[in-house]
Write a protein that holds these residues in place. Sequence first.
Motif, PDB file in Angstrom:
ATOM      1  N   ILE A 208      28.548  20.030  39.307  1.00  0.00           N
ATOM      2  CA  ILE A 208      28.762  18.981  40.302  1.00  0.00           C
ATOM      3  C   ILE A 208      28.173  19.441  41.634  1.00  0.00           C
ATOM      4  N   ASP A 209      27.239  18.658  42.150  1.00  0.00           N
ATOM      5  CA  ASP A 209      26.637  18.969  43.442  1.00  0.00           C
ATOM      6  C   ASP A 209      27.510  18.336  44.526  1.00  0.00           C
ATOM      7  N   TRP A 210      28.336  19.180  45.138  1.00  0.00           N
ATOM      8  CA  TRP A 210      29.309  18.664  46.108  1.00  0.00           C
ATOM      9  C   TRP A 210      28.648  18.121  47.362  1.00  0.00           C
TER      10      TRP A 210
ATOM     11  N   GLU B 167      32.361  24.916  37.039  1.00  0.00           N
ATOM     12  CA  GLU B 167      31.464  24.201  36.119  1.00  0.00           C
ATOM     13  C   GLU B 167      32.174  24.093  34.775  1.00  0.00           C
ATOM     14  N   PRO B 168      32.952  23.039  34.582  1.00  0.00           N
ATOM     15  CA  PRO B 168      33.729  22.945  33.338  1.00  0.00           C
ATOM     16  C   PRO B 168      32.847  22.832  32.098  1.00  0.00           C
ATOM     17  N   ALA B 169      33.292  23.467  31.041  1.00  0.00           N
ATOM     18  CA  ALA B 169      32.578  23.400  29.766  1.00  0.00           C
ATOM     19  C   ALA B 169      32.703  21.992  29.185  1.00  0.00           C
ATOM     20  N   VAL B 170      31.634  21.562  28.535  1.00  0.00           N
ATOM     21  CA  VAL B 170      31.626  20.245  27.884  1.00  0.00           C
ATOM     22  C   VAL B 170      31.643  20.462  26.375  1.00  0.00           C
TER      23      VAL B 170
ATOM     24  N   TYR C 132      37.188  12.594  44.753  1.00  0.00           N
ATOM     25  CA  TYR C 132      36.234  13.602  44.279  1.00  0.00           C
ATOM     26  C   TYR C 132      36.699  14.175  42.944  1.00  0.00           C
ATOM     27  N   PRO C 133      35.744  14.485  42.077  1.00  0.00           N
ATOM     28  CA  PRO C 133      36.110  14.974  40.747  1.00  0.00           C
ATOM     29  C   PRO C 133      36.526  16.445  40.757  1.00  0.00           C
ATOM     30  N   LEU C 134      37.570  16.730  40.034  1.00  0.00           N
ATOM     31  CA  LEU C 134      38.021  18.105  39.827  1.00  0.00           C
ATOM     32  C   LEU C 134      38.100  18.349  38.330  1.00  0.00           C
ATOM     33  N   ALA C 135      37.741  19.565  37.924  1.00  0.00           N
ATOM     34  CA  ALA C 135      37.858  19.904  36.511  1.00  0.00           C
ATOM     35  C   ALA C 135      39.328  20.090  36.157  1.00  0.00           C
TER      36      ALA C 135
ATOM     37  N   ALA D 281      25.093   9.000  42.938  1.00  0.00           N
ATOM     38  CA  ALA D 281      24.553   9.955  43.916  1.00  0.00           C
ATOM     39  C   ALA D 281      23.692  11.027  43.247  1.00  0.00           C
ATOM     40  N   LEU D 282      23.462  10.899  41.950  1.00  0.00           N
ATOM     41  CA  LEU D 282      22.707  11.905  41.191  1.00  0.00           C
ATOM     42  C   LEU D 282      23.283  13.303  41.420  1.00  0.00           C
ATOM     43  N   ALA D 283      24.597  13.360  41.468  1.00  0.00           N
ATOM     44  CA  ALA D 283      25.262  14.622  41.794  1.00  0.00           C
ATOM     45  C   ALA D 283      25.720  15.415  40.574  1.00  0.00           C
ATOM     46  N   LEU D 284      25.521  14.850  39.390  1.00  0.00           N
ATOM     47  CA  LEU D 284      25.976  15.531  38.169  1.00  0.00           C
ATOM     48  C   LEU D 284      24.783  16.008  37.356  1.00  0.00           C
ATOM     49  N   ARG D 285      24.993  17.140  36.704  1.00  0.00           N
ATOM     50  CA  ARG D 285      23.920  17.714  35.896  1.00  0.00           C
ATOM     51  C   ARG D 285      24.569  18.515  34.783  1.00  0.00           C
ATOM     52  N   LEU D 286      23.962  18.459  33.612  1.00  0.00           N
ATOM     53  CA  LEU D 286      24.431  19.324  32.518  1.00  0.00           C
ATOM     54  C   LEU D 286      23.600  20.590  32.550  1.00  0.00           C
ATOM     55  N   VAL D 287      24.267  21.720  32.586  1.00  0.00           N
ATOM     56  CA  VAL D 287      23.553  22.994  32.593  1.00  0.00           C
ATOM     57  C   VAL D 287      23.959  23.797  31.363  1.00  0.00           C
ATOM     58  N   ASN D 288      23.074  24.652  30.948  1.00  0.00           N
ATOM     59  CA  ASN D 288      23.304  25.461  29.777  1.00  0.00           C
ATOM     60  C   ASN D 288      23.692  26.861  30.207  1.00  0.00           C
ATOM     61  N   SER D 289      24.743  27.384  29.607  1.00  0.00           N
ATOM     62  CA  SER D 289      25.141  28.740  30.011  1.00  0.00           C
ATOM     63  C   SER D 289      25.326  29.614  28.790  1.00  0.00           C
TER      64      SER D 289
END
Length: 71
Positions: A8-10, A43-46, A34-37, A63-71
Motif C-alpha cells: 500500500i502506497d500511503w 505488506e500483508p500476505a495474499v 485508510y486500509p489496515l492489514a 489512486a493507483l496506490a495498491l500493488r502486488l509484490v512478490n516476496s
Amino acid sequence: MSENRLHIDWTACDGRGLCAELLSEILVEDEWGYPLARDGAVEPAVPRALQKNAKRAVDRCPALALRLVNS
Ligand code: SF4
C-alpha cells in the motif's frame, strides 16, 4: 515458494476504503477510511485463494496506490 504480498502506497492512498470492502478478508478500514492489514503486517500476505480479489482491488484503486509484490 514465494508469495504475493499487498503493498500500500500511503503517499498515494486517499483513504476511501474501497480496497477494504473488496478485500475484507485481508484489510479493515481505520476510522479515517485508510486500509489496515488485519494481521498488522505492513505488506500483508495474499493467500492463493484471494489472489483474484486482490488483483481486482489493485485494478480498482482510484489512486493507483495498491500493488502486488512478490516476496
Ligand atoms: S482503494 Fe486505494 S485509495 Fe482507496 S483506500 Fe484503498 S489503497 Fe487507498
